[in-house]
Design an enzyme around this catalytic site. Structure first.
Site, mmCIF file in Angstrom:
data_model
loop_
_atom_site.group_PDB
_atom_site.id
_atom_site.type_symbol
_atom_site.label_atom_id
_atom_site.label_comp_id
_atom_site.label_asym_id
_atom_site.label_seq_id
_atom_site.Cartn_x
_atom_site.Cartn_y
_atom_site.Cartn_z
ATOM 1 N N CYS A 179 0.848 -1.186 0.000
ATOM 2 C CA CYS A 179 0.000 0.000 0.000
ATOM 3 C C CYS A 179 0.891 1.245 0.000
ATOM 4 O O CYS A 179 1.772 1.384 0.840
ATOM 5 C CB CYS A 179 -0.890 -0.016 1.240
ATOM 6 S SG CYS A 179 -1.817 1.495 1.496
ATOM 7 N N CYS A 205 -3.720 7.413 -1.984
ATOM 8 C CA CYS A 205 -4.985 7.585 -2.711
ATOM 9 C C CYS A 205 -6.102 8.115 -1.832
ATOM 10 O O CYS A 205 -7.020 8.753 -2.331
ATOM 11 C CB CYS A 205 -5.421 6.308 -3.410
ATOM 12 S SG CYS A 205 -4.884 4.819 -2.639
ATOM 13 N N THR A 221 -4.225 5.238 7.278
ATOM 14 C CA THR A 221 -3.182 4.806 6.363
ATOM 15 C C THR A 221 -2.237 5.971 6.072
ATOM 16 O O THR A 221 -2.673 7.035 5.648
ATOM 17 C CB THR A 221 -3.840 4.328 5.059
ATOM 18 O OG1 THR A 221 -4.782 3.314 5.402
ATOM 19 C CG2 THR A 221 -2.806 3.782 4.108
ATOM 20 N N GLU A 250 -0.235 2.132 9.266
ATOM 21 C CA GLU A 250 -1.555 2.416 9.820
ATOM 22 C C GLU A 250 -1.370 2.987 11.221
ATOM 23 O O GLU A 250 -0.575 2.469 11.998
ATOM 24 C CB GLU A 250 -2.394 1.133 9.922
ATOM 25 C CG GLU A 250 -2.558 0.361 8.626
ATOM 26 C CD GLU A 250 -3.482 1.030 7.619
ATOM 27 O OE1 GLU A 250 -4.307 1.859 8.045
ATOM 28 O OE2 GLU A 250 -3.365 0.723 6.424
ATOM 29 N N CYS A 257 -5.075 -0.381 -7.174
ATOM 30 C CA CYS A 257 -3.888 -0.662 -6.363
ATOM 31 C C CYS A 257 -3.755 -2.149 -6.042
ATOM 32 O O CYS A 257 -2.663 -2.715 -6.164
ATOM 33 C CB CYS A 257 -3.898 0.178 -5.087
ATOM 34 S SG CYS A 257 -5.244 -0.174 -3.949
#
Lengths: 487, 487, 487, 487
Positions: D101, D105, D192, D261, D303
């Protein structure tokens, strides 16, 4: 007294001669007290302790068919289809109690497979392997051994047979034959509970041909035999176990119990004649491999179901802690988890109930249904795990470490914001979340998922057997009869 | 002699008094010789003929626990878990031999459920239903009856209880009570093999409350009782059966065997006291429904597996006829069909092996696993059928009628262009294709797919039971123990 | 006026010369008025009528890239990715309106594939196929033709190439070459809408080699050409269509609309030069087959989604009629049906949006994504259908015929007992149940299930393409980069 | 120059004021150089560096609709359906390049959602939020900010609304209103890339009612604002990152890239008026949440597909290294992985292509299809991961640590026995195995699996939207029309 306790088992491990073990780049001098290894030893110890627990002793013990003594069922030759079913039930109980792999079934499965195969070799070749093996079993029963059923060779280039490999050692084989025994060399990979065992019962890993006779070797050596080295396999989240604090326990998810996988290297290890149970009879490798595999594929219909019960329980617990246990979609997902898990159990029970007596006298599971059982085990635990992740919510992968909950600077704030349903202790909620991480991504996921995939043979191995055992010709006849094709 | 032959069974149907049957807008005067009905009778007749076949007589017969006579297993009270397993094996054999629903298990399952329930009612209420029912079973055994286990009411508005319905008759109920018996009114829907039965054993369809006492009625009436009317259910491709030529046989796919579903209407039918087995004891409806359902959900782990064997055989046959039997993807799909089918069988066997003795003395399957069994039956046959359609190729839905193969103008051309692998007779290929149509879209698909979905209760009924029977509290405890949640 | 109405289309079918058609053992003299055939003609007629419907005319028509005229989109060369998406949307609308296969997309897809292939052949061989084909398209547009894209040969022994077959005719091939054209022989199987077409646009069915040059023929012949015979494929529940009463309509489920599949035999049919679009250029068979297949695999992401909408609507309707539309498990199953259906639609849209301009100037879908689209279509409709059967309850396979509802002797009783939720007309309930039978087992199931499996190529054909088109080497590089494998 | 490089981005992080970060029980003083955090920063830096890479700059940049400048696409307001598709393509490229990740986004998706919502609020309430937000976007573009779209509150007791919670702070809310701004308190969970951001763009997490007005707050604060504390979420295998040796890199699997995170706590943080974009207009929370969710559910169709490409590549690589790349079952499983992955991509593209212009002028994806996209993302990655584990063989969970390969005592033996196909470097094989562990159990599995499940809303959230958006009434009408139900 034949039945050891967990404590006595651990003592017996200490009494072995020194083992050569490498882990994380270093030699491990005292495996029993190493925190990573100890968690896996705790799981094995359960197989001893529950035998003394009145609630489970019926399942955990059996009357030896050899001596009549009460023994741990892990040392038992199955003498009925009820025994086969009880094995499955015992494994389920242990999966429930440990939440992980407890490592001892490979030995039980190899005992039964070698027993029936040695009998059949003797019938054909007038050898006396079976009697030797009975003597071996007597010791196993008397000492209440953990036996490492030692089958999977590293295999090197998979497009070649053992005798064609560039390096002959990628399959265990005899390198010297003496009057009093043989010397073996090679390695066994993916050895579950290797270091926690008393003996390695070595078996060939596949069907062998005439030219592979040196590879058709079945024998046993003690775990502390000269020439053996262990390479400890590292696994997801292994380092958390090194944090031996209470906060570390929380973040481990399952603080007490774990599994173990090793690469065992046999560097010219001597095996005396009385511990050799096959020696060149390559015709019988298939029988040994297929019967062992069938027993072991049955096992997965028990142990993984027990762990599955823990996943179901974790799902129901976290739903409650999150305050959503009555939502219809949550209930339906839990029902689906149970349904899949009980389907696996049904497969474990069915191949047992459909078992049959072998010429040697012990009972073997139904080969087709045992393969069907394992094939389902390569699928459903993944879906059960996915459903658990769904029900859990995302916090099990974003939660701060438990050390934040021990740190007075941060504790209150973390507790304040990670609060769940009213009346639920935040730390309890986090403990269950970490258990969920452990089961679906962490140390126990290795056993519940990847081992479910590859243990006792990868999925394609079962598909080959299912196809071969299904009597397609008869089924074609059924269809043609109904369609009135004369044929 | 207790064991009838198929021929004797068919004769016994002719000897019944006249039945009132409507089908396709007309009264059917002679059901036994009506081509649509006859195919379904043939399937039932198999359950008699195979009892005389030495290959199957062990499975097909049993020793009566009441009289000690050798009887057809369909009339048997199961006296062990082995009996329960033999029931599953028997049903598989019949599914293999008929390729469709043979209609007789509902009776066997209701015999066992009513037997155990009447015993339990008597224990509580000092009634003598069980003795009455034993007398009834004796007749069933002696006459080798087909019994229609008659449970599903039409139900009207499903959001209301029986006693709340606008029209009370949408559930069967007592409308008059006399000294010598009761008069009942209502209907039962989806009655498998209704016209092919000797008796209707009527049971309530769901749990009842005090206010529903008139609906808590269990009793039996002969198929030709006064006041009964049958409405024949029409089904996919039913009209093909009316073409009683050889070409019609080909296009039927399975020329000999079929199933049967009816709506039975009871318009004030009298039931004498000796045929009443529950009468207002609403507390026991749940027990009756749940035990019957469990037996019947087990059944599907046998009969549908047998039909599944036919689908596997059809797949292997058509692959061969198309010349693609060695393609790896074809082999893999057939393996998957077998795997799914044997998983269903495993579930059938497991709930049997895990069965237990009831207070009445007969054996009942494990309730949880029987529900798990049926839940899988609502899924896997659809996938097996899909895979068969994949393997078949599209010709089974685009093939000209077999009459084109009988017509001298067209025969040669059709044979020329529908040719398969070398050496395969084109007509044989078409016969197998039509069998595939029959199994996946036609008459047998009704039994193999839709009946698998809804027979013995729709999927949601099993999910409710699975959730209820799964002991979630214990599972939560397991998870919390491992996570060291005190709780 | 270029845009015909449905009525004008039907008239145009009558104006064709006589066709030789065999069905159910007899010659059909007047196909347009035969009840089985007429239902399929009605479906095609929708493609004309909706072009005149203001709600849909934007989707149903397009501006010709050749003449600039407004034409039916089925005759259109796609000139943008928006056009490709509009095609998918149009097909969805038609699936919704007909609930079955409307047969006209094969022609549209072959027009576009032959157009781009002839251009590329001309580029390499200086032929003038493309101009010939443009002239042909002009006629198709002007006459608003239904074109049967005619690809699938019967194939005989599938392990052999065309030129190796025992009977060379199992693939269409040139048997005579003349100055003014060629004579072809062979057959095309599974021809959707064959009898309802004006022209057959014949294409080779697979990649050809040098030695198969006689099989590398692409050309067009009128449906009434001399030497053509049609063999009508029979399908599930076909005979119900013969009952042309109101009760028959009810039992048909979808009284107005149906599909059609035929075997077409070409027995020495002459093709004039101006209708030949490939003649021995075997190098281009692959391009033609792959581009046609891609267009047609895209189509299924539209038409089957439209039929899927009907299944969703049938599910919601019957849930309402049964009085269970608020049950959470019913809602969830309907949501799943929608989800799967919209996933198929997403695949149809995505391969369109990712399309590209060909050298010839028209637009081609993304080949990889079109294959992915169709692969999903071989799976999800089966699950959607299974869910519909679940929601429906079992009555759709046990319901008496509608004639019982017309018969005054039986009507009241049947209505009384098949009553649903309050206020619902019993006949309406039965109509929806019969529609569900039609969609999941009957005539429309052939199109929704089996055609979804095998139309535009069987699943394995897509898997081969998906594997080939996926650039595995690049993906390996990605993984190795991240793992820091130098390689 | 607007487009920063990765290096400049990292510098910009250093230039922020000090952040209060807790991780593993300690304060992190220098996050940029902390090895766990740094891996996640590297992933974000890729979003800058690829914008300068000629191969990807077309995808990675766009022309600002506000200033006309060339900007990073992550700061862009989509101005066409092509833009929406390019977003998906860009995310796929970044997933391929990072294997994890890359965190940026959420900001892009919140920019677009807040933009269209502020416009609609202004239309109704004559506020000027949209202009304020345009000014904010200008800064974001000019500074090439990473924005943390900050939505998910901790939620406390989920059966209660925000204003009913025992502790009001479990949802972010306004605790003080001043002339120059507001003061907010609360927390956002699962954030995130929180620490790697320049700004937190705070949004309400669900529909709000009148009584929840204080919770209807949308605003932005800098990452280093006073009153913010970060609690770093620990994740599977996080501690391996602390071993900053070459052997540690190997065991990390993906040595360079990771995710992040955090729990962010806002303890009375002041927000000036110009950074407030909604303040009590609870009517618009639904619009904001649904449009943000839709954008973000679309993102997952890009993604995760990119990461999926890495899993496919890892599968193909390890198959080659094991010497089994030609086995038909291996090829078929890889094909299935590709098929599932491209289905997800199709869903990402489809909801983009079907997007539409909002009243504010930017483009929004199709809401129904975006929810369908994400729903598939909660399923297929788990199956892709399962297939990768199948293909990999079991060594990725039993392999000794890479330190054993650096240790001269053990290196040769480990290399000897872990050898694969001829010519393959053993270390390379191990590196790919560790990448597989990383992707399916380790750090990247958190992103590829659990985040796929819960990111952008848990599965049930999508099901509710799918049901709501599907126009069931229209579909019922379709079914009733075909069945000729007047209704």
């Amino acid at each position: 007294m034949v039945l050891k306790t967990g404590e006595e088992y651990i003592e017996s491990l200490r009494k072995r001669g020194p083992l050569t073990i490498y882990m994380l780049g270093e030699k491990v001098e005292n495996p029993v007290d190493h925190p990573i290894i100890r968690a896996s030893i705790n799981s094995v110890a359960l197989t001893y302790d529950l035998a003394h627990n009145p609630e489970f002793s019926d399942l955990m013990t059996a009357k030896s068919v050899i001596t009549g003594n009460t023994i741990n069922r892990f040392c038992h030759l199955h003498k009925s289809t009820e025994d086969l079913q009880n094995k499955v039930k015992m494994l389920r109980v242990l999966g429930q109690a440990s939440g992980t792999c407890f490592q001892r079934c490979v030995g039980m499965d190899s005992l039964n497979a070698v027993y029936l195969t040695t009998y059949e070799i003797d019938q054909q070749f007038q050898t006396d392997y079976n009697q030797r093996f009975i003597d071996y079993i007597k010791m196993a029963e008397a000492e209440d051994w953990v036996i490492d059923g030692c089958m999977t060779d590293p295999k090197g280039d998979r497009s070649k047979r053992p005798s064609e490999q560039q390096d002959p050692d990628v399959y265990v084989h005899v390198v010297e034959r003496r009057n009093d025994g043989v010397v073996i060399r090679g390695a066994k990979a993916h050895q579950t509970g290797a270091i926690n065992s008393h003996e390695h019962l070595i078996m060939p890993t596949l069907s062998m041909r005439n030219e592979d006779k040196d590879y058709a070797i079945c024998c046993s050596v003690p775990a502390d035999a000269k020439g053996i080295t262990y390479y400890y396999g590292r696994q997801s989240c292994d380092l958390r176990r090194l944090d031996e604090t209470e906060a570390g326990d929380v973040d481990c998810g399952n603080p007490l119990f774990g599994g173990q996988e090793c690469l065992i290297v046999f560097d010219d290890v001597f095996v005396p004649n009385e511990r050799i149970f096959m020696n060149g009879e390559s015709e019988f490798c298939t029988r040994l491999v297929e019967s062992f595999s069938a027993y072991h594929r049955q096992s997965y219909g028990g142990c993984k179901v027990g762990v599955g019960d823990v996943l179901v329980g974790a799902a129901a617990s976290i739903a409650e802690y999150n305050g959503v246990e009555k939502a219809s979609h949550i209930r339906d997902k839990i029902t689906e988890m149970i349904h899949l898990n009980e389907t696996l159990y049904s497969c474990g029970i069915a191949c047992s109930a459909a078992g049959h007596k072998t010429p040697a006298g012990n009972y073997l599971v139904d080969l087709l249904l045992a393969n069907v059982c394992k094939q389902n085990v390569t699928r459903f635990p993944y879906e059960i795990s996915r459903l658990l992740q769904d029900i859990a919510g995302g916090l099990f992968v974003t939660c701060p470490s438990a050390r934040e909950l021990r740190n007075p600077e941060t504790r209150e704030i973390v507790e304040k914001y990670l609060v769940g349903a009213e009346g639920v202790d935040t730390l309890d909620r986090i403990k269950i979340l970490r258990l969920i991480e452990n089961l679906t991504l962490g140390r126990a996921a290795v056993g519940y998922l990847t081992e479910s995939m590859h243990g006792a043979g990868s999925p394609q191995a079962q598909r080959i057997m299912i196809n071969r055992l299904s009597d397609l010709e008869k089924k074609k006849k059924l269809a043609k009869n109904l369609a009135q094709v004369s044929d």
